[in-house]
Design a protein around this motif. Structure first.
Motif, mmCIF file in Angstrom:
data_model
loop_
_atom_site.group_PDB
_atom_site.id
_atom_site.type_symbol
_atom_site.label_atom_id
_atom_site.label_comp_id
_atom_site.label_asym_id
_atom_site.label_seq_id
_atom_site.Cartn_x
_atom_site.Cartn_y
_atom_site.Cartn_z
ATOM 1 N N UNK A 58 0.836 -1.204 0.000
ATOM 2 C CA UNK A 58 0.000 0.000 0.000
ATOM 3 C C UNK A 58 0.873 1.258 0.000
ATOM 4 N N UNK A 59 1.844 1.275 0.905
ATOM 5 C CA UNK A 59 2.718 2.450 1.021
ATOM 6 C C UNK A 59 3.609 2.609 -0.204
ATOM 7 N N UNK A 115 1.601 4.214 -2.778
ATOM 8 C CA UNK A 115 1.337 5.612 -2.400
ATOM 9 C C UNK A 115 2.592 6.475 -2.403
ATOM 10 N N UNK A 116 3.775 5.837 -2.536
ATOM 11 C CA UNK A 116 5.035 6.567 -2.339
ATOM 12 C C UNK A 116 5.193 7.775 -3.273
ATOM 13 N N UNK A 126 2.548 10.465 -2.678
ATOM 14 C CA UNK A 126 2.767 11.262 -1.451
ATOM 15 C C UNK A 126 3.857 12.297 -1.668
ATOM 16 N N UNK A 167 -4.401 13.875 1.002
ATOM 17 C CA UNK A 167 -4.328 12.470 1.384
ATOM 18 C C UNK A 167 -5.556 11.668 0.938
ATOM 19 N N UNK A 225 -5.116 10.865 -2.649
ATOM 20 C CA UNK A 225 -4.038 9.870 -2.804
ATOM 21 C C UNK A 225 -4.572 8.477 -2.462
ATOM 22 N N UNK A 226 -5.340 8.402 -1.379
ATOM 23 C CA UNK A 226 -5.869 7.096 -0.959
ATOM 24 C C UNK A 226 -6.823 6.534 -2.009
ATOM 25 N N UNK A 243 -6.176 3.043 -4.007
ATOM 26 C CA UNK A 243 -7.190 1.982 -4.048
ATOM 27 C C UNK A 243 -7.502 1.593 -5.494
#
Lengths: 256, 280
Positions: free
Chosen positions: B101-102, B105-106, B109, B115, B118-119, B123
């Motif tokens: 997940x991170x 998102x890296x 971000x 945020x 981004x989420x 997804x």
């Protein structure tokens, strides 16, 4: 045995936010640090390990292997503290020197052993229930300077990189019958270390390039999945912390 | 008609060690095309890809993005790296975050601060790359195919206009290699330009719209797969072999001109069947 090898992403606290997870370990750590009771420390050590078995669901053998290296160092340190030279009650003499254990030294060593083990257990609990980015995020929320957090993340990544590289190279040497003769071990180990550092530096450089390619700035920015907070999530950690405080008070009151 | 997305004008790059990796390259990458960058080991493919993303700055010459010259200040580089997404050959050297997940998102971000958005984006790409079940796993504990999917998701979530892949099928089994190319193909259908560095002449022949042949940091040949792979001498000079399809067609008809080469397996089989029927 390394933490990253046994870290399980689906541990039982996974759905909680790192802040709520901190309520499980932070009071335990504070109490272990302030306690001067051997009984309390052993109880904390047992509780933390039982929690590790239940929450992380790792095997007892793996957990025991985790403790091998720290316990070896702690025991050595405690032995040095407990030993008295020249001793009043000697169990052996070397030359003219009587060697034995002092009562005060034994008490201190026992307190040190129990406290160290309790703290190491808590440290394992932290590392096995949080990813490095979650810890970094928690540190950021605690207003710890960014430089320190970045240093923490980089050190962790570099150790991990070093471990992975050395394991692969060691395996490659073993496959070519390396370390088979006694005379070859030391030069081979030396060449392994040199190659590992060189390769780790290359890997770190490539990782940095890949991060730059995705616009990485000066700080490590990781975005974790959003986790819902509900009040009942606090019941168990607050309950456990209260029981621990009560037990510590009992220990102090009875001079245990 | 779509223009050129990136143009290299007499671009050269010399490593700090003094080694000349790219020498006076003139190259235009048209928008919306599937481009294969080919060459032997050490031909300068990976260096060229890093030049496109702004990781390396040419020691001589210019690079233009949509007609505008590359600028290497912080703001311009951020924009450029968002527009030119690069997927590295070794997935392990790209995976930096402790969870899938991170990792996805890296890049987002680093680029954006919203945020919530981004989420949503993460997804969307976790769903698209079928990574929902793995989102809490450590990327380093995944298989090579899964790692490649995570790398692709982490780059594509930034929605680049040009997707650059350094040997996307390396270390992958045939099924995962096919899946990777299918995912890239789908991106191309959405209008993204693809640039892939590969040694696989068969894959490039069947897949690419444009082939760029590199040798010792210089462009040896640029053209359609039929033009480039039809020229056996130039291919040999670049240290490559002809695709199997071309070899088979030329075994059948040794003097077949480049423009008459079959475009795919079905075309070759049709020709051979027709020839067999005529002979009978």
């Amino acid at each position: 045995m390394w933490i990253t090898e046994i870290y399980k992403h689906d541990h039982r606290l996974q759905q909680l936010s790192p802040a709520v997870r901190a309520l499980y370990w932070a009071p335990a750590m504070v109490l272990a640090l302030v306690s001067s009771s051997v009984y309390f420390d052993w109880a904390m050590f047992a509780l933390v390990n039982l929690s590790l078995l239940g929450v992380i669901r790792i095997g007892l053998s793996k957990l025991t292997r985790l403790y091998r290296i720290p316990v070896a160092f702690i025991l050595l340190g405690c032995f040095v503290i407990a030993v008295e030279i020249p001793a009043q009650k000697a169990f052996t003499t070397i030359g003219q020197l009587p060697i034995g254990f002092s009562t005060g030294g034994l008490q201190l060593a026992s307190l040190l052993l129990s406290r160290s083990l309790a703290l190491i257990g808590i440290l394992y609990f932290i590392l096995l229930t949080n990813t490095i980015s979650e810890l970094a995020e928690l540190m950021r929320k605690c207003r710890i300077p960014a430089l320190f957090i970045d240093l923490f993340v980089i050190t962790f990544k570099f150790i991990e990189n070093l471990r992975q590289t050395s394991f692969e190279m060691y395996r490659a040497q073993r496959c070519r019958l390396g370390y088979s003769g006694n005379g070859k071990r030391i030069p081979l180990f030396a060449s392994l270390m040199a190659a590992v550092f060189q390769k780790s530096m290359q890997n770190a450089k490539q990782l940095e390039t890949a991060m730059q390619a995705r616009c990485a700035g000066e700080n490590y920015c990781f975005l974790q999945e959003e986790r819902q907070f509900t009040l009942p999530q606090l019941y168990l950690p607050v309950g456990l912390a209260s029981l621990s405080v009560a037990f510590l008070l009992i220990c102090c009151n009875y001079g245990w | 008609m779509a223009g050129n997305l990136i143009e290299l004008k007499a671009a050269s790059y010399r490593y700090p060690t003094g080694k000349q990796a790219i020498a006076e390259v003139d190259l235009a990458l048209p928008e919306g095309k599937k481009i294969a960058l080919m060459g032997a080991n050490g031909a300068g493919k990976s260096t060229l890809l890093l030049l496109l993303n702004g990781i390396y700055k040419p020691t001589k010459g210019e690079l233009h993005y949509r007609g505008k010259q590359y600028r290497y200040n912080r703001k311009a580089l951020r924009e450029l790296r968002q527009k030119v997404g690069i997927v590295f050959q070794e997935s392990d050297n790209q995976l930096v975050a402790p969870s899938v997940y991170e990792e996805v998102a890296f890049g987002l971000s680093n680029l954006y601060s919203d945020k919530k958005w981004i989420r949503e984006q993460v997804e969307k790409y976790l769903d698209y790359f079928d990574l929902q079940e793995l989102k809490n796993h450590s990327p380093h504990q995944l298989s090579s195919g899964q790692k490649k999917r995570v790398c692709l998701a982490s780059v594509l979530s930034m929605e680049p206009e040009l997707i650059v892949c350094d040997e996307p099928a390396s270390n992958l089994d045939p099924q995962n290699a096919r899946l990777t190319f299918e995912l890239l193909e789908a991106q191309n259908k959405q209008g993204k330009t693809l640039l892939i560095s590969t040694h696989d002449v068969n894959q490039a022949y069947a897949w690419a719209d444009l082939v760029v042949l590199l040798k010792e940091g210089s462009v040896l040949s640029v053209g359609s797969p039929i033009e480039v792979f039809g020229d056996a001498d130039t291919l040999a000079e670049a240290g490559l072999e002809q695709p199997l399809l071309v070899k088979l067609a030329r075994m059948h008809q040794p003097h077949l001109a480049a423009e008459e080469l079959p475009g795919n397996e079905a075309e070759l089989v049709n020709r051979l069947t027709k020839k067999l029927c005529t002979d009978l």
